[in-house]
Design an enzyme around this catalytic site. Sequence first.
Site, PDB file in Angstrom:
ATOM      1  N   HIS A 146      68.669  72.327  53.993  1.00 39.62           N
ATOM      2  CA  HIS A 146      69.013  72.127  52.590  1.00 39.62           C
ATOM      3  C   HIS A 146      70.471  71.688  52.460  1.00 39.62           C
ATOM      4  CE1 HIS A 146      69.499  76.548  53.385  1.00 39.62           C
ATOM      5  NE2 HIS A 146      70.693  76.310  52.865  1.00 39.62           N
ATOM      6  N   ARG A 150      77.698  72.930  43.988  1.00 39.39           N
ATOM      7  CA  ARG A 150      77.936  73.784  42.824  1.00 39.39           C
ATOM      8  C   ARG A 150      77.747  73.009  41.525  1.00 39.39           C
ATOM      9  NH1 ARG A 150      81.951  74.302  46.685  1.00 39.39           N
ATOM     10  NH2 ARG A 150      81.898  76.283  47.824  1.00 39.39           N
ATOM     11  N   GLU A 197      69.981  73.304  47.303  1.00 35.18           N
ATOM     12  CA  GLU A 197      70.378  74.651  46.888  1.00 35.18           C
ATOM     13  C   GLU A 197      71.534  74.518  45.902  1.00 35.18           C
ATOM     14  OE1 GLU A 197      72.535  78.719  48.544  1.00 35.18           O
ATOM     15  OE2 GLU A 197      71.475  77.430  49.990  1.00 35.18           O
ATOM     16  N   ASN A 201      78.468  79.624  39.776  1.00 35.12           N
ATOM     17  CA  ASN A 201      79.410  80.741  39.799  1.00 35.12           C
ATOM     18  C   ASN A 201      79.725  81.151  38.357  1.00 35.12           C
ATOM     19  OD1 ASN A 201      79.983  81.006  42.726  1.00 35.12           O
ATOM     20  ND2 ASN A 201      80.767  78.925  42.494  1.00 35.12           N
ATOM     21  N   HIS A 215      76.536  60.307  47.843  1.00 36.85           N
ATOM     22  CA  HIS A 215      75.363  60.421  46.987  1.00 36.85           C
ATOM     23  C   HIS A 215      74.206  61.068  47.747  1.00 36.85           C
ATOM     24  CE1 HIS A 215      74.564  56.468  49.039  1.00 36.85           C
ATOM     25  NE2 HIS A 215      73.382  57.011  49.158  1.00 36.85           N
ATOM     26  N   GLU A 263      70.909  57.922  44.635  1.00 36.51           N
ATOM     27  CA  GLU A 263      70.386  56.573  44.874  1.00 36.51           C
ATOM     28  C   GLU A 263      68.864  56.664  44.889  1.00 36.51           C
ATOM     29  OE1 GLU A 263      70.673  52.824  48.037  1.00 36.51           O
ATOM     30  OE2 GLU A 263      71.341  54.821  48.650  1.00 36.51           O
TER      31      GLU A 263
END
Length: 426
Positions: A146, A150, A197, A201, A215, A263
């Site tokens: 993965h 954030r 993932e 926060n 990208h 993309e």
Amino acid sequence: MRAPCAEAPKRSWCFGAPWAVNNYAMFLSATLFKRNIKRILRLHFVSHVVFIFPCFTDMELTGTNVIFWYFKTICKMKNVDAHNTVLMVLHAFPAVPQSQFFGLKASRLLKGESNSRAGNMAQATSAATQENVLEWVKEDKRRMLHVVYRVGDMDRTIKFYTECLGMKLLRKRDIPEERYTNAFLGYGPEDSHFVIELTYNYGVDNYDIGSGFGHFGIAVDDVAKIVDLIKAKGGKVTREPGPVKGGSTVIAFIEDPDGYKFELLERGPTPEPLCQVMLRVGDLDRSINFYQKAFGMELLRKRDNPEYKGFKAYAYAHSPFAGFDLGPVLQYTIAMMGYGPEDKNAVLELTYNYGVTEYDKGNGYAQIAIGTDDVYKTAEVIKLSEGKLTREPGPLPGINTKVTACLDPDVNKSSVVIDETPTSTE
């Protein structure tokens, strides 16, 4: 406790050695007897093996000459290297001070050479171990698990990915004591697909993506259709659908609510729709070498564009050049790295822009997680590949997943995970 060496008679010198070498000493004695040199020395056995040389009274002379001469005589008979034999005996009797065996001056010389030889042996052993570990990487069962980054609004991002990009929310977990929330999204189960993932926060609603991240790539059946849907949902399109410059593959570029670029690539059905992560690097050859050695990736292909001409607007739309005033001439090289063919696996696209050696890392993009059979060996390989560990290998608190984390040469974080089994959905 070893018994002390018997006291040597006057006009003699002695040294102690373990009983284990009695047979060897007897062999030496028998050989000398055969050569009729009993008159030169006598061999006595006490609680330790004791060599007595009554012909010499000077300790320094005895240590530096007679003992070495003794072994030299024997070794000449057996056609072996005398100096190596002496060192071998010394290594067999580590409890006996070399100054007692050879005299102070000679023992210092031998100790220096012995240490040098031991150092060479240690280096050879270390080199062999390093080679074994690096070879192990080729056999390790690895895959990209993965990518972590954030976001400022978890619900908004989940809605965009599921409604506009067709992803599924695989699981979500909230860690209030640590003040963050994770969400995993993708096009299939985590144990067989590359997924995203997301990390939110508490209280942080904005991040600097930086210029080091490029990208994500998503393979779709109909680029134009997806672009129309994104526009209808209020999404941002930065490059309209159309064939890639110099090729026939239809692509488009869009941005998610946090500004991360995607993309869209028009392809037929593929088992891995989330197919690409592009990062910019300052030294392409160095990065290729690192990902090959440290992570066992293959160089799938490499393409150089030394004089790739196009419009300035395209330069800013196409993510490898976003944020750079490159003028009408675009110069770059890309390298595709991964664990299998691009049409069936997620790959890492490394982009080198001519003359650009450093990038702003930002604080939005975090890391790529890669599965491994042994996180501890992986950490050793990373060190041997000049990677910098930011987390020593070991289990994460409260769960069985074992992790090590490192920085690649361009300081884009990468983490390696041994346990691929996801925890239960919360």
